[in-house]
Design a protein around this motif. Sequence first.
Motif, PDB file in Angstrom:
ATOM      1  N   ASP A 137     -32.574  21.546 -15.697  1.00  0.00           N
ATOM      2  CA  ASP A 137     -34.020  21.318 -15.660  1.00  0.00           C
ATOM      3  C   ASP A 137     -34.385  19.999 -16.335  1.00  0.00           C
ATOM      4  N   LEU A 138     -33.726  19.692 -17.431  1.00  0.00           N
ATOM      5  CA  LEU A 138     -34.024  18.450 -18.134  1.00  0.00           C
ATOM      6  C   LEU A 138     -33.598  17.235 -17.311  1.00  0.00           C
ATOM      7  N   GLU A 139     -32.482  17.336 -16.610  1.00  0.00           N
ATOM      8  CA  GLU A 139     -32.074  16.252 -15.714  1.00  0.00           C
ATOM      9  C   GLU A 139     -33.095  16.053 -14.603  1.00  0.00           C
ATOM     10  N   ARG A 140     -33.605  17.149 -14.077  1.00  0.00           N
ATOM     11  CA  ARG A 140     -34.605  17.056 -13.016  1.00  0.00           C
ATOM     12  C   ARG A 140     -35.886  16.395 -13.537  1.00  0.00           C
ATOM     13  N   GLN A 141     -36.290  16.748 -14.744  1.00  0.00           N
ATOM     14  CA  GLN A 141     -37.477  16.134 -15.331  1.00  0.00           C
ATOM     15  C   GLN A 141     -37.274  14.642 -15.560  1.00  0.00           C
ATOM     16  N   ALA A 142     -36.104  14.268 -16.063  1.00  0.00           N
ATOM     17  CA  ALA A 142     -35.831  12.853 -16.311  1.00  0.00           C
ATOM     18  C   ALA A 142     -35.801  12.067 -15.008  1.00  0.00           C
ATOM     19  N   GLY A 143     -35.181  12.621 -13.965  1.00  0.00           N
ATOM     20  CA  GLY A 143     -35.152  11.936 -12.676  1.00  0.00           C
ATOM     21  C   GLY A 143     -36.542  11.749 -12.092  1.00  0.00           C
ATOM     22  N   ALA A 144     -37.371  12.789 -12.182  1.00  0.00           N
ATOM     23  CA  ALA A 144     -38.739  12.678 -11.684  1.00  0.00           C
ATOM     24  C   ALA A 144     -39.537  11.653 -12.483  1.00  0.00           C
ATOM     25  N   ALA A 145     -39.317  11.604 -13.795  1.00  0.00           N
ATOM     26  CA  ALA A 145     -40.015  10.621 -14.631  1.00  0.00           C
ATOM     27  C   ALA A 145     -39.616   9.201 -14.251  1.00  0.00           C
ATOM     28  N   SER A 181     -36.605  -0.437 -17.656  1.00  0.00           N
ATOM     29  CA  SER A 181     -35.209  -0.898 -17.637  1.00  0.00           C
ATOM     30  C   SER A 181     -34.374  -0.159 -18.672  1.00  0.00           C
ATOM     31  N   ALA A 182     -34.938   0.053 -19.866  1.00  0.00           N
ATOM     32  CA  ALA A 182     -34.221   0.804 -20.889  1.00  0.00           C
ATOM     33  C   ALA A 182     -33.982   2.245 -20.452  1.00  0.00           C
ATOM     34  N   ALA A 183     -34.968   2.842 -19.809  1.00  0.00           N
ATOM     35  CA  ALA A 183     -34.804   4.219 -19.330  1.00  0.00           C
ATOM     36  C   ALA A 183     -33.711   4.293 -18.269  1.00  0.00           C
ATOM     37  N   PHE A 184     -33.678   3.333 -17.357  1.00  0.00           N
ATOM     38  CA  PHE A 184     -32.633   3.318 -16.335  1.00  0.00           C
ATOM     39  C   PHE A 184     -31.252   3.126 -16.963  1.00  0.00           C
ATOM     40  N   ALA A 185     -31.161   2.288 -17.987  1.00  0.00           N
ATOM     41  CA  ALA A 185     -29.875   2.064 -18.655  1.00  0.00           C
ATOM     42  C   ALA A 185     -29.366   3.346 -19.311  1.00  0.00           C
ATOM     43  N   ILE A 186     -30.261   4.099 -19.959  1.00  0.00           N
ATOM     44  CA  ILE A 186     -29.867   5.372 -20.571  1.00  0.00           C
ATOM     45  C   ILE A 186     -29.405   6.355 -19.495  1.00  0.00           C
ATOM     46  N   TRP A 187     -30.152   6.410 -18.415  1.00  0.00           N
ATOM     47  CA  TRP A 187     -29.818   7.316 -17.311  1.00  0.00           C
ATOM     48  C   TRP A 187     -28.460   6.961 -16.708  1.00  0.00           C
ATOM     49  N   LEU A 205     -31.524  12.416 -22.339  1.00  0.00           N
ATOM     50  CA  LEU A 205     -32.510  12.749 -21.302  1.00  0.00           C
ATOM     51  C   LEU A 205     -33.925  12.732 -21.865  1.00  0.00           C
ATOM     52  N   VAL A 206     -34.087  13.224 -23.077  1.00  0.00           N
ATOM     53  CA  VAL A 206     -35.397  13.162 -23.725  1.00  0.00           C
ATOM     54  C   VAL A 206     -35.825  11.704 -23.905  1.00  0.00           C
ATOM     55  N   GLY A 207     -34.859  10.841 -24.233  1.00  0.00           N
ATOM     56  CA  GLY A 207     -35.168   9.423 -24.360  1.00  0.00           C
ATOM     57  C   GLY A 207     -35.599   8.802 -23.047  1.00  0.00           C
ATOM     58  N   VAL A 208     -34.997   9.219 -21.947  1.00  0.00           N
ATOM     59  CA  VAL A 208     -35.406   8.722 -20.629  1.00  0.00           C
ATOM     60  C   VAL A 208     -36.860   9.090 -20.356  1.00  0.00           C
ATOM     61  N   VAL A 209     -37.190  10.346 -20.591  1.00  0.00           N
ATOM     62  CA  VAL A 209     -38.565  10.804 -20.348  1.00  0.00           C
ATOM     63  C   VAL A 209     -39.550  10.049 -21.248  1.00  0.00           C
ATOM     64  N   GLY A 210     -39.171   9.856 -22.516  1.00  0.00           N
ATOM     65  CA  GLY A 210     -40.056   9.151 -23.443  1.00  0.00           C
ATOM     66  C   GLY A 210     -40.275   7.700 -23.061  1.00  0.00           C
ATOM     67  N   ARG A 211     -39.213   7.009 -22.643  1.00  0.00           N
ATOM     68  CA  ARG A 211     -39.358   5.607 -22.214  1.00  0.00           C
ATOM     69  C   ARG A 211     -40.259   5.500 -20.984  1.00  0.00           C
ATOM     70  N   CYS A 212     -40.087   6.403 -20.047  1.00  0.00           N
ATOM     71  CA  CYS A 212     -40.922   6.392 -18.843  1.00  0.00           C
ATOM     72  C   CYS A 212     -42.386   6.656 -19.194  1.00  0.00           C
ATOM     73  N   ALA A 213     -42.608   7.585 -20.114  1.00  0.00           N
ATOM     74  CA  ALA A 213     -43.983   7.868 -20.536  1.00  0.00           C
ATOM     75  C   ALA A 213     -44.621   6.647 -21.191  1.00  0.00           C
ATOM     76  N   GLU A 214     -43.844   5.916 -21.983  1.00  0.00           N
ATOM     77  CA  GLU A 214     -44.381   4.720 -22.623  1.00  0.00           C
ATOM     78  C   GLU A 214     -44.681   3.632 -21.590  1.00  0.00           C
ATOM     79  N   ALA A 215     -43.857   3.498 -20.578  1.00  0.00           N
ATOM     80  CA  ALA A 215     -44.138   2.535 -19.511  1.00  0.00           C
ATOM     81  C   ALA A 215     -45.457   2.872 -18.821  1.00  0.00           C
ATOM     82  N   GLY A 216     -45.659   4.151 -18.519  1.00  0.00           N
ATOM     83  CA  GLY A 216     -46.914   4.549 -17.910  1.00  0.00           C
ATOM     84  C   GLY A 216     -48.104   4.322 -18.818  1.00  0.00           C
ATOM     85  N   ARG A 217     -47.926   4.570 -20.116  1.00  0.00           N
ATOM     86  CA  ARG A 217     -49.028   4.370 -21.057  1.00  0.00           C
ATOM     87  C   ARG A 217     -49.451   2.902 -21.116  1.00  0.00           C
ATOM     88  N   GLN A 218     -48.486   2.005 -21.081  1.00  0.00           N
ATOM     89  CA  GLN A 218     -48.808   0.573 -21.096  1.00  0.00           C
ATOM     90  C   GLN A 218     -49.691   0.193 -19.901  1.00  0.00           C
TER      91      GLN A 218
END
Length: 515
Positions: A137-145, A181-187, A205-218
């Motif tokens: 489930d966490l992998e699926r969330q990270a991929g969707a993010a 880019s950082a999120a993709f590198a972690i993934w 995976l939590v880091g991937v989701v967090g980086r993506c959320a920060e990109a969206g926030r910007q």
Amino acid sequence: MTSLIRGRPRHATGHIGVRVGHAVLGGVAGVVWLVLPVMTSVAQDPVPATGGGPVAAAPADGAGETEGTGGAEGAGEAEGAGEAEGASATDYVLPLVAVAAAGALGGYGYVRRTRRARSRTTPGIVSAQPPTPSPVDLERQAGAALVLADDCVRTSREALGHVDADEAVIRALRAAGTELSAAFAIWQRYGEGVPEDPVGRRQALVGVVGRCAEAGRQLDAQAAAFDAGWDTADALTAAEGRFRELAARAAGVQDALARTRERYGPAAVDAVQGYVEQAKDRLVFATGRLNQARQEADSGDGDGYRRGLRAAQGAVAQAGVLLGAVTRLVDEVRTAAGLLPAALTGAEAELAGLRRTALPARPVHADVVLAAVRAELTAGPYDPLDALRRVVRAVEGTGGGRAGVIAAGAELVTRSALRAADDFVGVHRGAVGAQARALLAAAGSAAPADADRLARRARELAGRDVRAHGNPFAGEAAHESGLAGVVLGGVLLGEEGDGGPVVAFGGPDTRRRLG
């Protein structure tokens, strides 16, 4: 046990107290019922006769009456005493039954609560500690993010080309790209098995989701600033001008593609097969939305004007990408065909030099590859880019090919693969998944040889995603209006029969603001 206690909701304690109070109340009622008959019998007993002294004698003429009366009263008192003893014994039965019942109910409630506490978690604890998602489930969330964040960055970059934005908006887009880019590198490292321990992988995976959320926030933070600059620009006139330019250019691009296919064969232009037709579909859709935007602007409907204009801009931009990809590939094929003879000569010279040294090399395999390429040059139509790629790979790992025509050939094929993959993902982003996007991101920062392989693999996976996804707007009407193409391209979200909301500059919270 400590965590369970801390997680117990306050109202649970209140329920237990109420139940205990009910049990105590039942016991008190039983005791009262038990004691009440005794108190009643004591209250109803006659005052006892004074002991010891003789009773005064009645007059003589009433002696018989007195004796008769006394005998009757004595008999009555004896009988009443017997009835009182029987009644008091009966009164004790029901209170004892009540006390026993109250005790049994209280004990049953206590045992039931104890078993329930041991066998399951209370609802309050469940809400305080939600279940931990599984690794899948966490992998699926990270991929969707990743997919969502990449769409937001691509759309925002595309929209930025239609407005003279201020520096804050540009900085926000750059910051979002850095986070992505950082999120993709972690993934990517996660997919390679790094880190290895389960805790570290979960944190990745939590880091991937967090980086993506920060990109969206910007991007969300600068959506209003982008709209302010967009409203002040004469964006409709610019979009109409770009539309006319591309419509006039499409026929020439089609002719150039046909000539290249005829000269070098279908394989040489297979990467852009159908691109001109897709570009025309985007322009058909843009025609209707540009007309809509013009009408809404004349009527004063600002929201309708923005929706129509943004949809038209997205379609026109993707038409430009598609036609540009065809034009670029035609040029790259011609350039590769011109480089190939010199590359073959240079590669053969490098292999000959390696044979004269004691260094280990792979000249035998390389000779076979170079001979096959030379045969293709004289056999008929061939793919110059693919042939040049094989020549470059033939000398790869031998220590050669670092300068001159071999290096130029390597740069050409790598750049071609990167651009082809990026264009395909961009105009099909409504269907492309996380893995293809991650490989493309990794290719952008890799060494030339690795970048070429990663980009080609990303293009392959993206094509597979598009074929598996299909298109719910693939009907004849949707095709004639160009709706199918813009939904597949991510210009519209495809959530409704008319294509759904148009995607605007911004992150997850603001990209739907145009309705």
